[in-house]
Design a protein around this motif. Sequence first.
Motif, short mmCIF file in Angstrom:
data_model
loop_
_atom_site.label_atom_id
_atom_site.label_comp_id
_atom_site.label_asym_id
_atom_site.label_seq_id
_atom_site.Cartn_x
_atom_site.Cartn_y
_atom_site.Cartn_z
N GLU A 1 0.82 -1.21 0.00
CA GLU A 1 0.00 0.00 0.00
C GLU A 1 0.85 1.26 0.00
N GLN B 1 -6.95 -2.16 2.50
CA GLN B 1 -5.65 -2.73 2.15
C GLN B 1 -5.53 -2.94 0.64
N ALA B 2 -4.32 -3.17 0.20
CA ALA B 2 -4.11 -3.55 -1.20
C ALA B 2 -4.89 -4.83 -1.47
#
Length: 65
Positions: free
Chosen positions: A11, A52-53
């Motif tokens: 991220e 989050q990613a």
Amino acid sequence: MVIYEATLLVENKAYLGLDGLIVVDIPESLQLERAIHRGLPQAQAEARMRAQATRRERRSAANWL
């Protein structure tokens, strides 16, 4: 060799300064289940996961899975 264990490396693009990135991957359903089992309310766990990613982004950034 130094291993740096940290969240949000993808991220924050902090992994770009490293020689490589190891990603330990689990299905999102299991990730959610584990967060709830640790006491996080489901809505809060889902919100964290959305912040989050994505699984695809983490896997794409990895040198090793």
